[in-house]
Design a protein around this motif. Structure first.
Motif, short mmCIF file in Angstrom:
data_model
loop_
_atom_site.label_atom_id
_atom_site.label_comp_id
_atom_site.label_asym_id
_atom_site.label_seq_id
_atom_site.Cartn_x
_atom_site.Cartn_y
_atom_site.Cartn_z
N ARG A 111 0.96 -1.21 -0.20
CA ARG A 111 0.12 0.20 -0.37
C ARG A 111 0.74 1.13 -0.16
O ARG A 111 2.16 1.06 1.08
CB ARG A 111 -0.80 -0.22 1.26
CG ARG A 111 -1.70 -1.54 1.25
CD ARG A 111 -2.62 -1.49 2.59
NE ARG A 111 -3.18 -2.22 2.25
CZ ARG A 111 -4.29 -2.67 3.18
NH1 ARG A 111 -4.75 -2.12 3.70
NH2 ARG A 111 -4.62 -4.71 3.38
N PRO A 112 0.30 2.60 -0.94
CA PRO A 112 -0.95 2.16 -1.14
C PRO A 112 -0.80 1.43 -2.43
O PRO A 112 0.17 1.33 -3.54
CB PRO A 112 -1.13 3.87 -1.91
CG PRO A 112 0.99 4.32 -1.65
CD PRO A 112 1.32 3.63 -0.63
N SER A 113 -1.92 1.43 -3.30
CA SER A 113 -2.25 -0.08 -4.40
C SER A 113 -2.57 0.80 -5.25
O SER A 113 -3.33 1.74 -6.05
CB SER A 113 -3.45 -0.72 -3.74
OG SER A 113 -3.71 -1.38 -4.71
#
Length: 195
Positions: free
Chosen positions: A81-83
């Motif tokens: 993450r972030p994705s």
């Protein structure tokens, strides 16, 4: 090869508009199946009032459980993450070589697409289905070859409005898919939003 449209979103919570749009893509022949990809956190959005991811995924699962060709997907929960969409699509391609993935995004996202990570690679390697959103114009000409504007229904429903209505004690059952428009789930929504 199976054509799989990825409909990513926070689904915070999922509503009738989400399901109608996914069903329309299926019925119009844009894909053999649609996966509603529940996002842990959109890198371009502030987290704000984000319901727990497992709860959002559970509601999405229930909402489409009786619709052939639609399924909720939590694949991004297991990614760093972030994705980012590019990473998600690359990882999906490795895991599901029997599928040809295409991306569904709203006109609002299309208008900020140049800010997406590896957006040029996305345009080069994947078909992108862009659906209309109120207040966001789409050009009728000059789109890249793999970008398709789809004539989808515009339902004026937003997750933000649903969350606000739940907190204010207003009815929301008519905005939610039938499978989750239950007093128990609405009460659970209210409890989580009040935390």
């Amino acid at each position: 090869m199976i054509s799989t449209a990825l409909f990513g979103g926070s689904f915070n919570p999922i509503h009738r508009g989400h399901v109608a749009l996914a069903h329309h893509v299926l019925q119009s022949g844009w894909a053999d199946e649609v996966w509603l990809m529940v996002s842990p956190q959109n890198p371009l959005k502030e987290s704000g009032v984000l319901l727990p991811e497992d709860f959002r995924y559970e509601l999405a699962q229930r909402a489409v459980s009786d619709i052939d060709g639609l399924q909720a997907c939590d694949f991004e929960f297991g990614l760093p993450r972030p994705s980012y969409t590019w990473q998600t699509l690359e990882a999906l391609g490795e895991k599901y070589p029997d599928r040809r993935f295409r991306l569904m995004i709203g006109a609002d996202n299309w208008n900020c697409f140049p800010h997406w990570a590896r957006h040029e690679d996305l345009l080069r390697h994947y078909d992108i289905l862009v659906y209309p959103r109120p207040g966001h114009e789409l050009p009728s000409v000059g789109l890249p070859p793999r970008v398709h504007v789809i004539d989808a229904p515009l339902l004026d429903i937003s997750s933000t409005d649903i969350r606000r209505a739940v907190l204010e004690g207003r009815p929301v059952g008519h905005l939610l898919p039938a499978k989750i428009a239950t007093p128990e789930i609405i009460s659970q929504l209210c409890s989580l939003l009040q935390k």
